[in-house]
Write a protein that holds these residues in place. Structure first.
Motif, PDB file in Angstrom:
ATOM      1  N   ASN A   6       0.979  -1.313  -0.044  1.00  0.00           N
ATOM      2  CA  ASN A   6       0.000  -0.038  -0.128  1.00  0.00           C
ATOM      3  C   ASN A   6       0.887   1.089   0.036  1.00  0.00           C
ATOM      4  O   ASN A   6       1.380   1.510   0.835  1.00  0.00           O
ATOM      5  CB  ASN A   6      -0.768  -0.013   1.163  1.00  0.00           C
ATOM      6  CG  ASN A   6      -1.702   1.269   1.189  1.00  0.00           C
ATOM      7  OD1 ASN A   6      -1.846   1.914   0.638  1.00  0.00           O
ATOM      8  ND2 ASN A   6      -2.355   1.457   2.446  1.00  0.00           N
ATOM      9  N   LYS A  56       0.143   4.125  -0.333  1.00  0.00           N
ATOM     10  CA  LYS A  56      -0.525   5.421   0.318  1.00  0.00           C
ATOM     11  C   LYS A  56      -0.168   6.418  -0.626  1.00  0.00           C
ATOM     12  O   LYS A  56      -0.350   6.292  -1.791  1.00  0.00           O
ATOM     13  CB  LYS A  56       0.034   5.663   1.804  1.00  0.00           C
ATOM     14  CG  LYS A  56      -0.012   4.406   2.836  1.00  0.00           C
ATOM     15  CD  LYS A  56       0.178   4.432   4.138  1.00  0.00           C
ATOM     16  CE  LYS A  56       0.234   3.467   4.699  1.00  0.00           C
ATOM     17  NZ  LYS A  56       0.045   3.635   6.366  1.00  0.00           N
ATOM     18  N   GLU A  85      -7.128   4.035   7.654  1.00  0.00           N
ATOM     19  CA  GLU A  85      -6.944   5.676   7.395  1.00  0.00           C
ATOM     20  C   GLU A  85      -7.967   6.437   6.874  1.00  0.00           C
ATOM     21  O   GLU A  85      -8.301   7.379   6.967  1.00  0.00           O
ATOM     22  CB  GLU A  85      -5.237   5.814   6.730  1.00  0.00           C
ATOM     23  CG  GLU A  85      -4.251   5.672   7.622  1.00  0.00           C
ATOM     24  CD  GLU A  85      -3.011   5.185   6.804  1.00  0.00           C
ATOM     25  OE1 GLU A  85      -2.978   5.367   5.399  1.00  0.00           O
ATOM     26  OE2 GLU A  85      -2.037   4.946   7.405  1.00  0.00           O
ATOM     27  N   GLU A 119      -5.699  -5.547  10.423  1.00  0.00           N
ATOM     28  CA  GLU A 119      -4.619  -4.439  10.738  1.00  0.00           C
ATOM     29  C   GLU A 119      -5.013  -3.642  11.923  1.00  0.00           C
ATOM     30  O   GLU A 119      -5.873  -2.914  11.941  1.00  0.00           O
ATOM     31  CB  GLU A 119      -4.754  -3.532   9.476  1.00  0.00           C
ATOM     32  CG  GLU A 119      -4.505  -3.891   8.040  1.00  0.00           C
ATOM     33  CD  GLU A 119      -3.716  -2.845   7.433  1.00  0.00           C
ATOM     34  OE1 GLU A 119      -2.560  -3.249   6.744  1.00  0.00           O
ATOM     35  OE2 GLU A 119      -4.384  -1.977   7.153  1.00  0.00           O
ATOM     36  N   ALA A 153      -0.808  -0.714  15.229  1.00  0.00           N
ATOM     37  CA  ALA A 153       0.488  -1.115  14.786  1.00  0.00           C
ATOM     38  C   ALA A 153       0.734  -0.653  13.431  1.00  0.00           C
ATOM     39  O   ALA A 153       1.829  -0.791  12.929  1.00  0.00           O
ATOM     40  CB  ALA A 153       0.534  -2.585  14.363  1.00  0.00           C
ATOM     41  N   ILE A 154      -0.145   0.223  12.952  1.00  0.00           N
ATOM     42  CA  ILE A 154      -0.091   0.783  11.516  1.00  0.00           C
ATOM     43  C   ILE A 154       1.054   2.049  11.493  1.00  0.00           C
ATOM     44  O   ILE A 154       0.538   3.090  12.301  1.00  0.00           O
ATOM     45  CB  ILE A 154      -1.389   1.206  10.857  1.00  0.00           C
ATOM     46  CG1 ILE A 154      -2.258  -0.202  10.675  1.00  0.00           C
ATOM     47  CG2 ILE A 154      -1.272   1.780   9.498  1.00  0.00           C
ATOM     48  CD1 ILE A 154      -3.611   0.120  10.224  1.00  0.00           C
ATOM     49  N   GLY A 155       1.973   2.052  10.831  1.00  0.00           N
ATOM     50  CA  GLY A 155       2.917   3.134  10.720  1.00  0.00           C
ATOM     51  C   GLY A 155       3.579   3.372  12.012  1.00  0.00           C
ATOM     52  O   GLY A 155       4.086   4.510  12.074  1.00  0.00           O
ATOM     53  N   GLY A 189       0.592  -4.099   9.364  1.00  0.00           N
ATOM     54  CA  GLY A 189       0.733  -3.188  10.786  1.00  0.00           C
ATOM     55  C   GLY A 189       2.481  -3.490  11.091  1.00  0.00           C
ATOM     56  O   GLY A 189       2.923  -4.195  11.742  1.00  0.00           O
ATOM     57  N   VAL A 196       4.832  -4.093   9.062  1.00  0.00           N
ATOM     58  CA  VAL A 196       5.871  -5.537   8.584  1.00  0.00           C
ATOM     59  C   VAL A 196       6.885  -5.037   7.993  1.00  0.00           C
ATOM     60  O   VAL A 196       7.006  -4.145   7.329  1.00  0.00           O
ATOM     61  CB  VAL A 196       4.929  -6.028   7.638  1.00  0.00           C
ATOM     62  CG1 VAL A 196       5.339  -7.247   6.882  1.00  0.00           C
ATOM     63  CG2 VAL A 196       3.396  -6.673   8.124  1.00  0.00           C
ATOM     64  N   LEU A 233      -0.155  -7.016   4.497  1.00  0.00           N
ATOM     65  CA  LEU A 233      -0.569  -5.770   3.691  1.00  0.00           C
ATOM     66  C   LEU A 233       0.511  -4.847   4.237  1.00  0.00           C
ATOM     67  O   LEU A 233       0.699  -4.572   5.657  1.00  0.00           O
ATOM     68  CB  LEU A 233      -2.070  -5.314   3.775  1.00  0.00           C
ATOM     69  CG  LEU A 233      -2.408  -3.874   3.461  1.00  0.00           C
ATOM     70  CD1 LEU A 233      -2.020  -3.823   1.790  1.00  0.00           C
ATOM     71  CD2 LEU A 233      -3.991  -3.723   3.598  1.00  0.00           C
ATOM     72  N   GLY A 284       2.728  -1.213   4.396  1.00  0.00           N
ATOM     73  CA  GLY A 284       2.438   0.187   4.233  1.00  0.00           C
ATOM     74  C   GLY A 284       3.965   0.775   3.917  1.00  0.00           C
ATOM     75  O   GLY A 284       4.463   0.463   3.026  1.00  0.00           O
ATOM     76  N   GLY A 285       4.588   1.265   4.983  1.00  0.00           N
ATOM     77  CA  GLY A 285       5.891   2.182   4.763  1.00  0.00           C
ATOM     78  C   GLY A 285       6.896   1.314   4.109  1.00  0.00           C
ATOM     79  O   GLY A 285       7.683   1.797   3.305  1.00  0.00           O
TER      80      GLY A 285
HETATM   81  C1  PEP Z   1      -0.852  -0.151   6.046  1.00  0.00           C
HETATM   82  O1  PEP Z   1      -0.796   1.003   5.379  1.00  0.00           O
HETATM   83  O2  PEP Z   1      -1.687  -0.752   5.653  1.00  0.00           O
HETATM   84  C2  PEP Z   1       0.277  -0.400   6.817  1.00  0.00           C
HETATM   85  C3  PEP Z   1       0.201  -1.767   7.490  1.00  0.00           C
HETATM   86  O3  PEP Z   1       1.180   0.317   7.176  1.00  0.00           O
HETATM   87  P1  PEP Z   1       2.576   0.078   7.687  1.00  0.00           P
HETATM   88  O4  PEP Z   1       3.199  -1.183   7.011  1.00  0.00           O
HETATM   89  O5  PEP Z   1       3.361   1.350   7.424  1.00  0.00           O
HETATM   90  O6  PEP Z   1       2.371  -0.172   9.269  1.00  0.00           O
END
Ligand code: PEP
Length: 254
Positions: free
Chosen positions: A9, A11, A97, A167, A171-173, A212, A214, A232, A234-235
């Motif tokens: 993702n 973003k 988000e 998620e 834990a996200i970001g 989250g 990962v 999934l 993100g960063g």
């Molecule tokens: C996400 O955006 O779905 C996500 C899990 O972000 P991150 O990996 O940065 O925590």
């Protein structure tokens, strides 16, 4: 056996040239990998560019959101058919988000999932609890409610192609990932929920991703769990080396 799926993702990151460079590097890194499915979910503005980059590879394209109507006077929205037209096979729906900043609700998520499935897009439906909810011991209650409302009025034959992403919002970001045991507990609950509410065979084939924070290191532990079928990301998905390493480390029995 469920094939692991790693979705990135991106973003609201990457201009056209930056996005092409990132996808090109990921394509090089994962060129000969088997037994893992890779999905890139860049911003809408670069979907067609990334579709061109990933030709002659097994990488698939996804979007980060979709509207439920087919067309009409909905300024700023993107329809399922427009995503298909850009080459998308997947779409993230109900990311926390979007729930937090754009008033997404379980009811709008339900409509989006329906619209996506009707056109043949595979929805990646996100569920997860906040830190407050986890600390109050309400994680399972929250996930149960989200699944119930997001998937209301579907029959099992309607939801083939669905993917769930667990998620935890905390834990996200944040750099704080759920432990493999914490994640597995929720993944197992989700799989059983589908068994009870849809069917055993569907629940056994359903891919449930963890999301989250990962990283290449923690995916190794997460993927060992019976009910964790991928991530999934993100960063770490906007860096070709770390995303590719996550993909490599997600291949079971590595
Ligand atoms: C996400 O955006 O779905 C996500 C899990 O972000 P991150 O990996 O940065 O925590």
């Amino acid at each position: 056996m469920r094939k692991p799926l790693i979705a990135g993702n991106w973003k609201m990151h990457k201009t056209i040239n930056e996005a092409i460079a990132l996808a090109t590097n990921i394509k090089k890194e994962v060129a000969n990998l088997r037994n893992v499915e890779v999905v890139l979910c860049p911003p809408f503005t670069v979907l067609s560019h990334i579709y061109n980059v990933i030709q002659e590879s097994d990488i698939k394209l996804g979007a980060q959101d979709v509207f439920w109507e087919k067309e009409g006077a909905y300024t700023g929205e993107i329809s399922p058919i427009m995503l298909k037209d850009c080459g998308c096979e997947y779409v993230i729906i109900g990311h926390s988000e979007r729930r937090q900043y754009f008033s997404e609700t379980d009811q709008t998520i339900n409509k989006k999932i329906k619209a996506a499935l009707e056109i043949g897009l595979n929805p990646i439906c996100c569920v997860g609890e906040t830190l407050e909810e986890r600390e109050a011991g309400k994680t399972i209650e929250v996930i149960n409610k989200q699944l119930k409302q997001c998937l209301i009025n579907f029959k099992v034959e309607d939801i083939l192609g669905l993917v769930i992403a667990y998620e935890p919002v905390w834990a996200i970001g944040t750099g704080k990932n759920a432990t493999a045991q914490q994640a597995e507990e929720v993944h197992k609950f989700i799989r059983n929920w589908f068994k009870e509410n849809f069917s055993t065979s569907f629940s056994e084939s359903l891919r449930i991703l963890y999301g989250g924070s990962v990283k290449p290191t923690n995916i190794k532990e997460l993927i060992k769990e019976e009910d964790i079928d991928g991530a999934l990301v993100g960063g770490a998905s906007i860096d070709a080396i770390s995303f590719s390493q996550i993909i490599k480390n997600a291949i079971k029995n590595v």
